[in-house]
Structures are given as structure tokens and as C-alpha cells.
Write an enzyme that holds these catalytic residues in place. Structure first.
Site, PDB file in Angstrom:
ATOM      1  N   ASN A 243       3.561   2.293   2.347  1.00  0.00           N
ATOM      2  CA  ASN A 243       5.253   1.992   2.007  1.00  0.00           C
ATOM      3  C   ASN A 243       6.239   3.076   2.955  1.00  0.00           C
ATOM      4  O   ASN A 243       6.908   3.026   2.845  1.00  0.00           O
ATOM      5  CB  ASN A 243       5.400   1.679   1.017  1.00  0.00           C
ATOM      6  CG  ASN A 243       4.586   0.156   0.640  1.00  0.00           C
ATOM      7  OD1 ASN A 243       4.230  -0.896   0.976  1.00  0.00           O
ATOM      8  ND2 ASN A 243       4.212  -0.082  -1.465  1.00  0.00           N
TER       9      ASN A 243
ATOM     10  N   ASP B 149       7.740   4.674  -3.091  1.00  0.00           N
ATOM     11  CA  ASP B 149       7.145   4.967  -1.759  1.00  0.00           C
ATOM     12  C   ASP B 149       8.261   5.155  -0.695  1.00  0.00           C
ATOM     13  O   ASP B 149       8.212   5.776  -0.118  1.00  0.00           O
ATOM     14  CB  ASP B 149       6.286   4.308  -1.327  1.00  0.00           C
ATOM     15  CG  ASP B 149       5.074   3.780  -2.202  1.00  0.00           C
ATOM     16  OD1 ASP B 149       4.399   4.707  -3.020  1.00  0.00           O
ATOM     17  OD2 ASP B 149       4.891   2.956  -2.707  1.00  0.00           O
TER      18      ASP B 149
ATOM     19  N   GLY C 224       0.668   4.348   0.725  1.00  0.00           N
ATOM     20  CA  GLY C 224       0.779   4.947   2.462  1.00  0.00           C
ATOM     21  C   GLY C 224       1.463   4.168   3.171  1.00  0.00           C
ATOM     22  O   GLY C 224       2.589   4.975   3.768  1.00  0.00           O
TER      23      GLY C 224
ATOM     24  N   GLY D 110       0.849  -0.754  -0.085  1.00  0.00           N
ATOM     25  CA  GLY D 110      -0.018   0.352  -0.133  1.00  0.00           C
ATOM     26  C   GLY D 110       0.942   1.474   0.153  1.00  0.00           C
ATOM     27  O   GLY D 110       2.364   0.892   0.421  1.00  0.00           O
TER      28      GLY D 110
HETATM   29  O1  RIB Z   1       3.780   1.783  -4.678  1.00  0.00           O
HETATM   30  C1  RIB Z   1       3.577   0.164  -4.618  1.00  0.00           C
HETATM   31  C2  RIB Z   1       2.104  -0.556  -3.708  1.00  0.00           C
HETATM   32  O2  RIB Z   1       1.833  -0.355  -4.859  1.00  0.00           O
HETATM   33  C3  RIB Z   1       1.673  -1.338  -3.638  1.00  0.00           C
HETATM   34  O3  RIB Z   1       2.165  -2.106  -1.739  1.00  0.00           O
HETATM   35  C4  RIB Z   1       1.051  -1.892  -3.942  1.00  0.00           C
HETATM   36  O4  RIB Z   1       0.189  -2.062  -2.704  1.00  0.00           O
HETATM   37  C5  RIB Z   1      -0.103  -0.886  -4.000  1.00  0.00           C
HETATM   38  O5  RIB Z   1      -0.689   0.081  -3.651  1.00  0.00           O
END
Ligand code: RIB
Length: 306
Positions: free
Chosen positions: A45, A255, A43, A41
């Protein structure tokens, strides 16, 4: 030095990641080599990267009361997130992402099932107002309800805190948000969707950034993959080079960049130094597997920057 307090609403997904020597085309079946299940996700991450880089993380997110929710809760505990704004409800399912990784070039394709992430909106953000008042940096992305993104922008402005908006995944934004954005951090694909300018060289990056500055954004950072990042505030500009590494998986690299960048800004680093720190964090992350799990610890980032 006090650890900078980073707050923001964001998504939490469990990533189901399949690896294959070649990805299937429509209607095709291919044999994969392995499956990995772990925290993801955008957020979550970004906040993981921020915590590992030295941030004191106040994450506003929502999980379901289910197996995936437990995976993420355990991850937040391990990373030392403050739990004040981690919401758990039995009416929604925890979000997940289906990720395919091409082993030939380390690139990915991602499908997100938003579930609980859609229930992170204005009310959830406003409930955390007290922590916006005392934070150092506000950081968010676009995998939650847009009302939550807008509310974070408004609270950042109310308390005069830097607001970083990572526009991923690229979605239409409300016109009124631009004037609230202190740092807009698209990659080359995302910036084209927001500006119509294809970024193939430095002049293109400058032209795309100008479109965003004219809308009211204060600083534009365009991430350029291996080449690093372009930054401008309209008066100054820089291309801050990336670090050459051998990539095995790029999931979560953007991220990691944003989470580390938020910490560096919160510590008062200059834009160029903060971008070098963020580039180093992202470079390390692509040498490892996993979305959140690939984010480096602070000492690793500092060693590469040196
Ligand atoms: O940016 C990578 C993320 O995108 C992944 O972890 C996945 O969950 C999506 O949100």
C-alpha cells in the site's frame, strides 16, 4: 524534476474485506453486506501511494506462486513498480489479511496471515544493496521479518539516505535501530506502545516525541487522524492540519500518508510541506474504498493541497 527513487522491503497481502452495519463480538455471528478482494499489505500500500504520488518505486517483497500472488503481481505491473526485487517462490504462500469494516463509523479490524512476508529478511534486502546506493528515500514498516527492517536501516545509513520507519503494526524493535531512524511515523496508538505516553493533546505529543528523540530518532511524526500530524526534530515543531472529509473506509490511510510523505521528502520539500502533501493524500484515501486502491494520484493530491 526527476521522480524520487523510493526503495524498501515490505509486505504484500491480498485483502479479503467484509462490510457489515455492526461488527460481531466474540462468539457472535452478524450478517454482512458485501465482500471486496484486492491488493493490500502495508508495504504494498505504501509503495502504491508512493508510485501514484510520483515516486519511482523499487519494492522488495515476496509472493507465492498462487492465485493471490497473481493478483498482486498484476497490481504491481499496473502501478509501474520496478520488478528487480519482487521475489516469487513456490515454497511459500502469498500473505493475506482478513478485514472487517464497520459501516457505521468506517473503522476496521485486521488479521494478517504473514506467510511469504516472513521470508522478506536480511538476505533479500542485502541483495538490493545497489539500489539503496542510488535511491532518494528508504521506506519500510513492520509486517516483514525484523532482520529485513534492520538491514534496510543499515543500508540507508551506509549510503546516507533518509530512512523512514512506519512502526505498523506496532512490534518491539531492536534497541540498536533507534539511532538509524531519520523519520519515525507512528499513529497515536502506536506511539503510546513505544513510549508509554498517551497522546490526547499537543503537550502529550511533545512528551511522547521527546522519549523517541532521546533514544536517537532524528524526526518524529505522530499522525493524529483527522487533526493532521505533529512533527518535531527536537528544535522545531509543527502541527500540520488535516483536511476535513467524509470517511467511508480508513484501511490503508496511514500507508497512503507514508508513501506520499516519502515522495515529498525525496523531492526536497520541507517537513511541513511534505506533511501537508501526505495529509492531503491520506484524506483523499479515506473517501474511497480499498487499501492500495484508495491511494490518490499526484494531481488529486496537488489539487487538495492548493
Ligand atoms: O494498513 C492496512 C493494511 O494492513 C491492509 O491492507 C492489510 O493487508 C494489513 O496489512
Amino acid at each position: 524534476m526527476k521522480n524520487p527513487k523510493i526503495i524498501g522491503p515490505g509486505s504484500s497481502n491480498v485483502d479479503l474485506t467484509g462490510f457489515a452495519p455492526k461488527l460481531p463480538t466474540a462468539g457472535e455471528t452478524v450478517m454482512g453486506t458485501r465482500l471486496a478482494i484486492g491488493p493490500g499489505g502495508k508495504g504494498s500500500n505504501q509503495m502504491t501511494a508512493a508510485a501514484r504520488a510520483g515516486g519511482d518505486v523499487y519494492f522488495i517483497t515476496r509472493l507465492g506462486e498462487d492465485t493471490f500472488g497473481k493478483v498482486l503481481e498484476a497490481h504491481f505491473d499496473r502501478e509501474g513498480f520496478r520488478k528487480d526485487h519482487i521475489l516469487i517462490s513456490d515454497e511459500v504462500d502469498t500473505a493475506c489479511a482478513l478485514i472487517e469494516i464497520d459501516e457505521a463509523d468506517a473503522q476496521n479490524r485486521i488479521m494478517v496471515i504473514p506467510a511469504a512476508n516472513s521470508h522478506v529478511g536480511r538476505d533479500e534486502v542485502m541483495a538490493a544493496e545497489g539500489d539503496f546506493a542510488t535511491c532518494d528515500v528508504v521506506l519500510t514498516q513492520l509486517e516483514i521479518n525484523m532482520t529485513g527492517v534492520m538491514a534496510a536501516a543499515e543500508l540507508a545509513r551506509k549510503y546516507n539516505k533518509p530512512f523512514i520507519l512506519n512502526p505498523a503494526p506496532a512490534l518491539p524493535l531492536p534497541d540498536e535501530i533507534w539511532a538509524f531512524v531519520d523519520w519515525f511515523t507512528p499513529n497515536e496508538t502506536e506511539v503510546t506502545l513505544y513510549t508509554g505516553v498517551e497522546v490526547n493533546n499537543d503537550d502529550d505529543a511533545r512528551a511522547a516525541a521527546k522519549v523517541l528523540l532521546d533514544r536517537g530518532v532524528k524526526n518524529v511524526v505522530i499522525t493524529l487522524g483527522k487533526r493532521g500530524a505533529y512533527w518535531t526534530d527536537g528544535k522545531n515543531e509543527a502541527i500540520v492540519p488535516g483536511y476535513p472529509v467524509k470517511a467511508v473506509e480508513t484501511t490503508g490511510a496511514g500507508d497512503t500518508f507514508n508513501g506520499a510523505f516519502a515522495v515529498a521528502l525525496g523531492e526536497g520539500k520541507s517537513p511541513v510541506d511534505a506533511l501537508a502533501f501526505a495529509n492531503a493524500a491520506a484524506a483523499i484515501s479515506v473517501t474511497r474504498h480499498g487499501a492500495a486502491e484508495s491511494a490518490p494520484q499526484r494531481d488529486e493530491i496537488e489539487a487538495l493541497v492548493k
